[in-house]
Design an enzyme around this catalytic site. Structure first.
Site, PDB file in Angstrom:
ATOM      1  N   THR A  21      -1.970   2.414  -2.384  1.00  0.00           N
ATOM      2  CA  THR A  21      -2.332   1.244  -1.558  1.00  0.00           C
ATOM      3  C   THR A  21      -2.892   1.823  -0.117  1.00  0.00           C
ATOM      4  O   THR A  21      -2.481   2.888   0.289  1.00  0.00           O
ATOM      5  CB  THR A  21      -1.241   0.294  -1.099  1.00  0.00           C
ATOM      6  OG1 THR A  21      -0.241   1.074  -0.362  1.00  0.00           O
ATOM      7  CG2 THR A  21      -0.664  -0.177  -2.610  1.00  0.00           C
ATOM      8  N   ASP A  22      -3.450   0.818   0.563  1.00  0.00           N
ATOM      9  CA  ASP A  22      -3.981   0.975   1.977  1.00  0.00           C
ATOM     10  C   ASP A  22      -2.734   0.417   2.656  1.00  0.00           C
ATOM     11  O   ASP A  22      -1.855   0.327   2.416  1.00  0.00           O
ATOM     12  CB  ASP A  22      -5.256   0.215   2.362  1.00  0.00           C
ATOM     13  CG  ASP A  22      -5.211  -1.223   2.119  1.00  0.00           C
ATOM     14  OD1 ASP A  22      -3.903  -1.775   2.056  1.00  0.00           O
ATOM     15  OD2 ASP A  22      -6.196  -2.005   1.874  1.00  0.00           O
ATOM     16  N   THR A  23      -3.044   0.200   4.073  1.00  0.00           N
ATOM     17  CA  THR A  23      -2.145   0.050   5.003  1.00  0.00           C
ATOM     18  C   THR A  23      -1.537  -1.457   4.899  1.00  0.00           C
ATOM     19  O   THR A  23      -0.387  -1.691   5.561  1.00  0.00           O
ATOM     20  CB  THR A  23      -2.343   0.161   6.565  1.00  0.00           C
ATOM     21  OG1 THR A  23      -3.706  -0.556   6.586  1.00  0.00           O
ATOM     22  CG2 THR A  23      -2.594   1.745   7.013  1.00  0.00           C
ATOM     23  N   VAL A  26      -2.241  -3.177  -0.426  1.00  0.00           N
ATOM     24  CA  VAL A  26      -3.285  -3.623  -1.404  1.00  0.00           C
ATOM     25  C   VAL A  26      -3.755  -2.091  -1.822  1.00  0.00           C
ATOM     26  O   VAL A  26      -4.203  -1.410  -1.242  1.00  0.00           O
ATOM     27  CB  VAL A  26      -4.391  -4.291  -0.739  1.00  0.00           C
ATOM     28  CG1 VAL A  26      -5.515  -4.342  -1.763  1.00  0.00           C
ATOM     29  CG2 VAL A  26      -4.078  -5.821  -0.210  1.00  0.00           C
TER      30      VAL A  26
END
Length: 141
Positions: A21-23, A26
């Site tokens: 995921t990103d920060t 997601v």
């Protein structure tokens, strides 16, 4: 990764980890390519095709030639997603896959992936071997 044997061949259950995921929690868009790769690998393994064995014994490897992906909904940290894989076409040296990533039946992403067979040492395109073609043709029907 050990495949979940409670689901049929052509389907792979994957848990979304923090690293995917990103920060914002997601799934980063490029990671769907990794999920689809795992789906194709496990689908081939379920047919009895081990890619390492193909490379060492038949001098044949698969490389992605084309990928067309449509993103619909985000997957998030800790989601369990289902990757579906099916062969939709065969050429002399190509295999076309249709793949989907779903969460609880909701389509997250779909892909049309074309794979080309190449010689393991020269990386030049080669024809599908008769044994591999036979297995794939059976899977088409």
């Amino acid at each position: 990764m050990i495949p979940d044997r409670t689901i049929p061949p052509g389907e792979l259950s994957i848990r979304v980890y923090y690293e995917d995921t990103d920060t914002g929690g997601v799934v980063y868009y490029a990671n769907y390519l990794k999920f689809f790769e795992r789906g194709r690998t496990e689908w081939l393994r379920a047919l009895g095709m081990d890619q390492h064995t193909l490379a060492t014994q038949e001098q044949m490897m698969f490389v992605v030639k084309h990928a067309d992906i449509a993103y619909r909904q985000p997957a998030r940290l800790d989601d369990r997603i289902l990757v579906r894989t099916a062969v939709t076409g065969l050429g002399a040296s190509t295999i076309r896959f249709a793949q989907q990533a779903l969460r609880d039946g909701t389509l997250l992403a779909s892909a049309d992936i074309q794979v080309c067979t190449v010689h393991a040492l020269s990386f030049k395109p080669i024809r599908l071997s008769p044994s591999v073609r036979d297995l794939l043709e059976k899977a088409l029907h």
